[in-house]
Design a protein around this motif. Structure first.
Motif, PDB file in Angstrom:
ATOM      1  N   ASN A  95       0.982  -1.262  -0.052  1.00  0.00           N
ATOM      2  CA  ASN A  95      -0.118   0.088  -0.095  1.00  0.00           C
ATOM      3  C   ASN A  95       0.695   1.244   0.136  1.00  0.00           C
ATOM      4  OD1 ASN A  95      -2.898  -0.743   0.446  1.00  0.00           O
ATOM      5  ND2 ASN A  95      -2.016  -2.207   1.787  1.00  0.00           N
ATOM      6  N   GLN A  96       1.987   1.207   0.718  1.00  0.00           N
ATOM      7  CA  GLN A  96       3.037   2.239   0.728  1.00  0.00           C
ATOM      8  C   GLN A  96       3.396   2.697  -0.767  1.00  0.00           C
ATOM      9  OE1 GLN A  96       3.476   4.894   2.785  1.00  0.00           O
ATOM     10  NE2 GLN A  96       5.201   5.584   1.529  1.00  0.00           N
ATOM     11  N   LYS A  97       3.592   1.662  -1.569  1.00  0.00           N
ATOM     12  CA  LYS A  97       4.247   1.653  -3.026  1.00  0.00           C
ATOM     13  C   LYS A  97       3.209   2.411  -3.726  1.00  0.00           C
ATOM     14  CE  LYS A  97       5.305  -1.026  -7.036  1.00  0.00           C
ATOM     15  NZ  LYS A  97       5.410  -2.389  -7.417  1.00  0.00           N
ATOM     16  N   TYR A  98       1.982   2.090  -3.699  1.00  0.00           N
ATOM     17  CA  TYR A  98       0.964   2.713  -4.659  1.00  0.00           C
ATOM     18  C   TYR A  98       0.387   4.185  -4.045  1.00  0.00           C
ATOM     19  CZ  TYR A  98       0.787  -1.427  -7.494  1.00  0.00           C
ATOM     20  OH  TYR A  98       1.060  -2.238  -8.607  1.00  0.00           O
ATOM     21  N   TYR A  99       0.602   4.250  -2.800  1.00  0.00           N
ATOM     22  CA  TYR A  99       0.234   5.535  -2.047  1.00  0.00           C
ATOM     23  C   TYR A  99       1.428   6.599  -2.711  1.00  0.00           C
ATOM     24  CZ  TYR A  99       0.202   9.210   1.188  1.00  0.00           C
ATOM     25  OH  TYR A  99       0.243  10.526   1.633  1.00  0.00           O
ATOM     26  N   LYS A 100       2.322   5.946  -2.578  1.00  0.00           N
ATOM     27  CA  LYS A 100       3.501   7.044  -3.134  1.00  0.00           C
ATOM     28  C   LYS A 100       3.345   7.441  -4.493  1.00  0.00           C
ATOM     29  CE  LYS A 100       8.390   7.806  -3.587  1.00  0.00           C
ATOM     30  NZ  LYS A 100       9.855   6.773  -3.204  1.00  0.00           N
TER      31      LYS A 100
END
Length: 212
Positions: A95-100
């Motif tokens: 989720n952090q990858k796609y949030y960024k």
């Protein structure tokens, strides 16, 4: 005369004989008359684990997940703990990858910026604009991935706390009790009383007695 006095000195006194005779019948069986339960031959021996500390189990689990379970000799719980923490950790990374990614793309949308080919996430921005993806959808994706990332982080903290509480409960309510080493099972023949109107008064049976 010396031999006579020596022989007389070895004669047991009356009170000594009385005590010895009394001790012979001191330990009587506590089994009820007519019962098939085996008499207790020896006293139960307990082994209290006074060195096992619930406080140590909690501190171990707070420092390193699963350490409290290892302290409680529950090794099989460690893979479960790390399996759950690993899944939650992978959810955080995903989720952090796609949030960024959506954070940068939303920044381009919000400020009307046309990024250069060398700018980060240029291909993603171009794909969204070419397909005429509304800006609100990008903002919704951004909020969704941020929420899922935060929930995964909270899940890690919750799992850490749960395994700490579990280690304390096991140390407090399981390892704190004494353990009896006099476990046994005995199978004996028995008779069961029949009702008054039955043809026979007793029926053969098998009785299993557990001693613990």
């Amino acid at each position: 005369m010396l031999f006579a006095f020596t022989a007389k000195a070895q004669t047991p006194h009356a009170d000594t004989a009385t005590v010895a005779k009394k001790d012979t019948f001191k330990k009587a069986s506590n089994t009820a008359p007519g019962s098939f339960a085996p008499p207790i031959k020896k006293e139960k021996v307990y082994h209290p684990d006074s060195t096992h500390s619930p406080h140590k189990a909690v501190m171990h689990s707070l420092m390193i997940p699963g350490w409290g379970q290892v302290y409680n000799h529950s090794w099989w719980k460690v893979p479960i703990i790390y399996g759950g923490l690993g899944l939650l950790g992978s959810a955080v990374v995903f989720n952090q990858k796609y949030y960024k990614q959506f954070d940068v793309v939303a920044h381009y949308y919000r400020n009307g910026i046309t990024p250069k080919t060398t700018d980060p996430y240029y291909k993603e921005w171009k794909a969204y604009t070419d397909n005429q993806v509304p800006a609100q959808n990008v903002y919704d994706y951004l909020d969704s991935y941020r929420r899922n990332r935060d929930l995964a982080i909270l899940g890690i903290l919750g799992a850490w706390g749960i395994q700490t509480v579990e280690a304390y409960i096991e140390a407090k309510f399981i390892n704190a009790y004494t353990v009896d080493n006099n476990f046994s099972m005995k199978v004996t023949p028995s008779l069961i009383n029949q009702p008054v109107y039955a043809q026979s008064s007793y029926v053969p049976a098998i009785k299993v007695t557990f001693t613990f």
